[in-house]
Design a protein around this motif. Structure first.
Motif, PDB file in Angstrom:
ATOM      1  N   SER A   1      -2.468 -21.119  -5.987  1.00 57.91           N
ATOM      2  CA  SER A   1      -3.128 -22.552  -6.670  1.00 57.91           C
ATOM      3  C   SER A   1      -2.147 -22.882  -7.746  1.00 57.91           C
ATOM      4  CB  SER A   1      -4.658 -22.327  -7.208  1.00 57.91           C
ATOM      5  OG  SER A   1      -4.520 -21.487  -8.237  1.00 57.91           O
ATOM      6  N   GLU A   2      -2.241 -24.184  -8.006  1.00 52.50           N
ATOM      7  CA  GLU A   2      -1.186 -24.839  -8.922  1.00 52.50           C
ATOM      8  C   GLU A   2      -2.197 -24.943 -10.242  1.00 52.50           C
ATOM      9  OE1 GLU A   2       1.650 -24.980  -9.561  1.00 52.50           O
ATOM     10  OE2 GLU A   2       1.517 -26.047 -11.377  1.00 52.50           O
ATOM     11  N   TYR A   3      -3.414 -25.533 -10.201  1.00 51.54           N
ATOM     12  CA  TYR A   3      -4.134 -25.627 -11.442  1.00 51.54           C
ATOM     13  C   TYR A   3      -4.921 -24.532 -11.423  1.00 51.54           C
ATOM     14  CZ  TYR A   3      -1.936 -30.119 -11.263  1.00 51.54           C
ATOM     15  OH  TYR A   3      -1.157 -31.190 -11.011  1.00 51.54           O
ATOM     16  N   VAL A   4      -6.004 -24.738 -12.370  1.00 47.33           N
ATOM     17  CA  VAL A   4      -6.865 -23.255 -12.510  1.00 47.33           C
ATOM     18  C   VAL A   4      -7.833 -23.330 -11.164  1.00 47.33           C
ATOM     19  CG1 VAL A   4      -8.854 -22.546 -13.903  1.00 47.33           C
ATOM     20  CG2 VAL A   4      -6.634 -23.435 -14.896  1.00 47.33           C
ATOM     21  N   TYR A   5      -8.168 -24.491 -10.567  1.00 51.75           N
ATOM     22  CA  TYR A   5      -9.412 -24.326 -10.072  1.00 51.75           C
ATOM     23  C   TYR A   5      -9.235 -24.163  -8.468  1.00 51.75           C
ATOM     24  CZ  TYR A   5     -12.032 -25.775 -14.172  1.00 51.75           C
ATOM     25  OH  TYR A   5     -12.546 -25.885 -15.289  1.00 51.75           O
ATOM     26  N   GLU A   6      -8.459 -25.019  -7.725  1.00 50.16           N
ATOM     27  CA  GLU A   6      -8.540 -25.022  -6.357  1.00 50.16           C
ATOM     28  C   GLU A   6      -7.631 -23.996  -5.730  1.00 50.16           C
ATOM     29  OE1 GLU A   6      -9.721 -29.217  -7.403  1.00 50.16           O
ATOM     30  OE2 GLU A   6      -8.040 -27.695  -7.997  1.00 50.16           O
ATOM     31  N   GLN A   7      -8.024 -22.855  -4.951  1.00 46.51           N
ATOM     32  CA  GLN A   7      -7.308 -22.141  -4.307  1.00 46.51           C
ATOM     33  C   GLN A   7      -7.148 -22.247  -2.674  1.00 46.51           C
ATOM     34  OE1 GLN A   7      -8.210 -17.915  -5.257  1.00 46.51           O
ATOM     35  NE2 GLN A   7      -8.623 -18.365  -7.539  1.00 46.51           N
ATOM     36  N   TYR A   8      -5.945 -22.006  -2.437  1.00 42.48           N
ATOM     37  CA  TYR A   8      -5.558 -22.294  -0.948  1.00 42.48           C
ATOM     38  C   TYR A   8      -5.201 -21.005  -0.311  1.00 42.48           C
ATOM     39  CZ  TYR A   8      -5.719 -27.146  -2.432  1.00 42.48           C
ATOM     40  OH  TYR A   8      -5.906 -28.386  -2.968  1.00 42.48           O
ATOM     41  N   PHE A   9      -5.888 -20.622   0.686  1.00 39.19           N
ATOM     42  CA  PHE A   9      -5.798 -19.294   1.514  1.00 39.19           C
ATOM     43  C   PHE A   9      -4.829 -19.363   2.735  1.00 39.19           C
ATOM     44  CE2 PHE A   9      -8.947 -16.341  -0.511  1.00 39.19           C
ATOM     45  CZ  PHE A   9      -9.510 -17.234  -1.017  1.00 39.19           C
ATOM     46  N   GLY A  10      -4.013 -18.215   2.916  1.00 35.62           N
ATOM     47  CA  GLY A  10      -3.283 -17.987   4.149  1.00 35.62           C
ATOM     48  C   GLY A  10      -4.171 -17.746   5.228  1.00 35.62           C
ATOM     49  N   PRO A  11      -3.642 -17.477   6.413  1.00 36.86           N
ATOM     50  CA  PRO A  11      -4.312 -17.034   7.700  1.00 36.86           C
ATOM     51  C   PRO A  11      -4.701 -15.456   7.674  1.00 36.86           C
ATOM     52  CG  PRO A  11      -2.038 -17.307   8.295  1.00 36.86           C
ATOM     53  CD  PRO A  11      -2.243 -17.505   6.655  1.00 36.86           C
ATOM     54  N   GLY A  12      -4.203 -14.806   6.642  1.00 35.29           N
ATOM     55  CA  GLY A  12      -4.661 -13.386   6.750  1.00 35.29           C
ATOM     56  C   GLY A  12      -4.021 -12.495   7.517  1.00 35.29           C
ATOM     57  N   THR A  13      -3.798 -11.206   7.154  1.00 40.13           N
ATOM     58  CA  THR A  13      -3.247  -9.942   7.931  1.00 40.13           C
ATOM     59  C   THR A  13      -4.384  -9.229   8.076  1.00 40.13           C
ATOM     60  OG1 THR A  13      -1.097 -10.352   6.830  1.00 40.13           O
ATOM     61  CG2 THR A  13      -1.710  -8.126   7.654  1.00 40.13           C
ATOM     62  N   ARG A  14      -4.483  -8.635   9.407  1.00 43.77           N
ATOM     63  CA  ARG A  14      -5.466  -7.679   9.832  1.00 43.77           C
ATOM     64  C   ARG A  14      -4.862  -6.300   9.940  1.00 43.77           C
ATOM     65  NH1 ARG A  14     -10.601  -7.511  11.947  1.00 43.77           N
ATOM     66  NH2 ARG A  14     -10.531  -9.618  12.132  1.00 43.77           N
ATOM     67  N   LEU A  15      -5.222  -5.619   8.917  1.00 45.03           N
ATOM     68  CA  LEU A  15      -4.616  -3.987   8.792  1.00 45.03           C
ATOM     69  C   LEU A  15      -5.472  -2.952   9.198  1.00 45.03           C
ATOM     70  CD1 LEU A  15      -2.167  -2.476   7.777  1.00 45.03           C
ATOM     71  CD2 LEU A  15      -3.328  -2.317   5.565  1.00 45.03           C
ATOM     72  N   THR A  16      -5.119  -1.961   9.990  1.00 45.54           N
ATOM     73  CA  THR A  16      -5.886  -0.960  10.647  1.00 45.54           C
ATOM     74  C   THR A  16      -4.972   0.268  10.316  1.00 45.54           C
ATOM     75  OG1 THR A  16      -6.632  -2.190  12.485  1.00 45.54           O
ATOM     76  CG2 THR A  16      -6.882   0.044  12.808  1.00 45.54           C
ATOM     77  N   VAL A  17      -5.537   1.429   9.334  1.00 46.82           N
ATOM     78  CA  VAL A  17      -4.930   2.526   9.235  1.00 46.82           C
ATOM     79  C   VAL A  17      -6.004   3.448   9.838  1.00 46.82           C
ATOM     80  CG1 VAL A  17      -4.352   3.965   7.207  1.00 46.82           C
ATOM     81  CG2 VAL A  17      -4.637   1.672   6.662  1.00 46.82           C
ATOM     82  N   THR A  18      -5.040   4.337  10.732  1.00 49.43           N
ATOM     83  CA  THR A  18      -5.571   5.299  11.559  1.00 49.43           C
ATOM     84  C   THR A  18      -5.449   6.629  11.130  1.00 49.43           C
ATOM     85  OG1 THR A  18      -3.412   5.393  13.036  1.00 49.43           O
ATOM     86  CG2 THR A  18      -4.859   4.052  13.654  1.00 49.43           C
TER      87      THR A  18
ATOM     88  N   LEU B   1       0.892  -1.179   0.027  1.00 51.83           N
ATOM     89  CA  LEU B   1       0.139  -0.169   0.053  1.00 51.83           C
ATOM     90  C   LEU B   1       0.980   1.179   0.135  1.00 51.83           C
ATOM     91  CD1 LEU B   1      -1.440  -2.369   1.475  1.00 51.83           C
ATOM     92  CD2 LEU B   1      -2.957  -0.552   2.570  1.00 51.83           C
ATOM     93  N   GLU B   2       0.983   1.984  -1.010  1.00 59.10           N
ATOM     94  CA  GLU B   2       1.916   3.071  -1.428  1.00 59.10           C
ATOM     95  C   GLU B   2       1.833   4.271  -0.101  1.00 59.10           C
ATOM     96  OE1 GLU B   2       3.996   2.724  -5.479  1.00 59.10           O
ATOM     97  OE2 GLU B   2       1.729   3.433  -5.803  1.00 59.10           O
ATOM     98  N   SER B   3       0.592   4.596  -0.087  1.00 58.69           N
ATOM     99  CA  SER B   3       0.051   5.640   0.546  1.00 58.69           C
ATOM    100  C   SER B   3      -1.197   5.307   1.506  1.00 58.69           C
ATOM    101  CB  SER B   3      -0.086   6.750  -0.050  1.00 58.69           C
ATOM    102  OG  SER B   3      -0.253   8.032   0.894  1.00 58.69           O
ATOM    103  N   ALA B   4      -1.148   4.521   2.402  1.00 52.20           N
ATOM    104  CA  ALA B   4      -2.433   3.963   3.100  1.00 52.20           C
ATOM    105  C   ALA B   4      -3.454   4.838   3.490  1.00 52.20           C
ATOM    106  CB  ALA B   4      -1.874   3.182   4.452  1.00 52.20           C
ATOM    107  N   THR B   5      -4.837   4.397   3.110  1.00 48.96           N
ATOM    108  CA  THR B   5      -5.723   5.093   3.451  1.00 48.96           C
ATOM    109  C   THR B   5      -6.673   4.425   4.519  1.00 48.96           C
ATOM    110  OG1 THR B   5      -7.219   4.382   1.738  1.00 48.96           O
ATOM    111  CG2 THR B   5      -5.723   6.487   1.273  1.00 48.96           C
ATOM    112  N   ARG B   6      -7.623   5.205   5.232  1.00 50.31           N
ATOM    113  CA  ARG B   6      -8.334   4.588   6.051  1.00 50.31           C
ATOM    114  C   ARG B   6      -9.447   3.454   5.388  1.00 50.31           C
ATOM    115  NH1 ARG B   6      -8.901   9.744   8.713  1.00 50.31           N
ATOM    116  NH2 ARG B   6      -7.747   9.765  10.718  1.00 50.31           N
TER     117      ARG B   6
END
Lengths: 115, 111
Positions: free
Chosen positions: B94-111, B78-83
């Motif tokens: 994903s390796e093939y076209v279909y199945e996607q595997y997700f990571g655990p996520g990042t919770r970002l708060t912009v103040t 994010l070059e210049s974060a906004t709220r």
């Protein structure tokens, strides 16, 4: 572009009952429909998917049905258990030749299974 | 077998600052994706990559930059974060076209 609507937004069932979540899509060319389960604080996890050449798919207590004419697909969970409590997302996409699969997600359903 | 990891898991930053979210996968999957998750919107695709040095825009790319110099890494900046960029960010692969595997996520708060 594709638009996916998901209903209901919340669903509460008693343990042992069945739960059904429905999604509709707008792009008749969509050919892949996955369902994801997201537990609190975790990333979505693929639980079942269906492709447009199939009308129904089952995996133990989970099944998905697809009606291409009506452009809707549904997730069915039978004999629900407390560990089924989570947010469920449907998605739709179509593949263009060798291009990757860009998923369009529904807005999610919070399923609560009451013991 | 780590699979797909994201860092940091939580981040608080101020409006106008640059912030980079990291994503790393150990499967050597060809495809990688960045999504943001907001109440009432589900998951929306920001950018995706079909291979190293190949990236393309998704539904909501404005304000974000990606790069992919190595197959296993796909950072989101994010070059210049906004709220309005306060959200939970998920990386997927994903390796093939279909199945996607997700990571655990990042919770970002912009103040």
């Amino acid at each position: 572009g594709e638009n996916v609507e998901q209903h209901p937004s919340t669903l509460s069932v008693q343990e042992g009952d069945s739960a059904v979540i429905k999604c509709t899509y707008s792009d008749s060319a969509s050919n892949y429909f996955p369902w994801y389960k997201q537990e609190l604080g975790k990333g979505p996890q693929l639980i079942i998917d269906i492709r447009s050449n199939v009308g129904e798919k089952k995996d133990q207590r989970i099944a998905v049905t697809l009606n291409k004419t009506a452009k809707h697909f549904s997730l069915h969970i039978t004999e629900t258990q407390p560990e089924d409590s989570a947010v469920y997302f449907c998605a739709a996409s179509r593949r263009y030749g060798g291009a990757t699969n860009k998923l369009i997600f529904g807005t999610g359903t919070l399923l609560a299974v009451q013991p | 077998d780590a699979g797909i990891t994201q860092s940091p898991r939580y981040k608080i930053t101020e409006t106008g600052r640059q912030v980079t979210l990291m994503c790393h996968q150990t499967w050597s999957h060809s495809y990688m994706f960045w999504y943001r998750q907001d109440l009432g919107h589900g998951l929306r695709l920001i950018y995706y990559s079909a291979a190293a040095d190949i990236t393309d825009k998704g539904e909501v790319p404005d304000g974000y930059v990606v790069s992919r110099s190595k197959t296993e890494n796909f950072p989101l900046t994010l070059e210049s974060a906004t709220r309005s960029q306060t959200s939970v960010y998920f990386c997927a692969s994903s390796e093939y076209v279909y199945e996607q595997y997700f990571g655990p996520g990042t919770r970002l708060t912009v103040t």
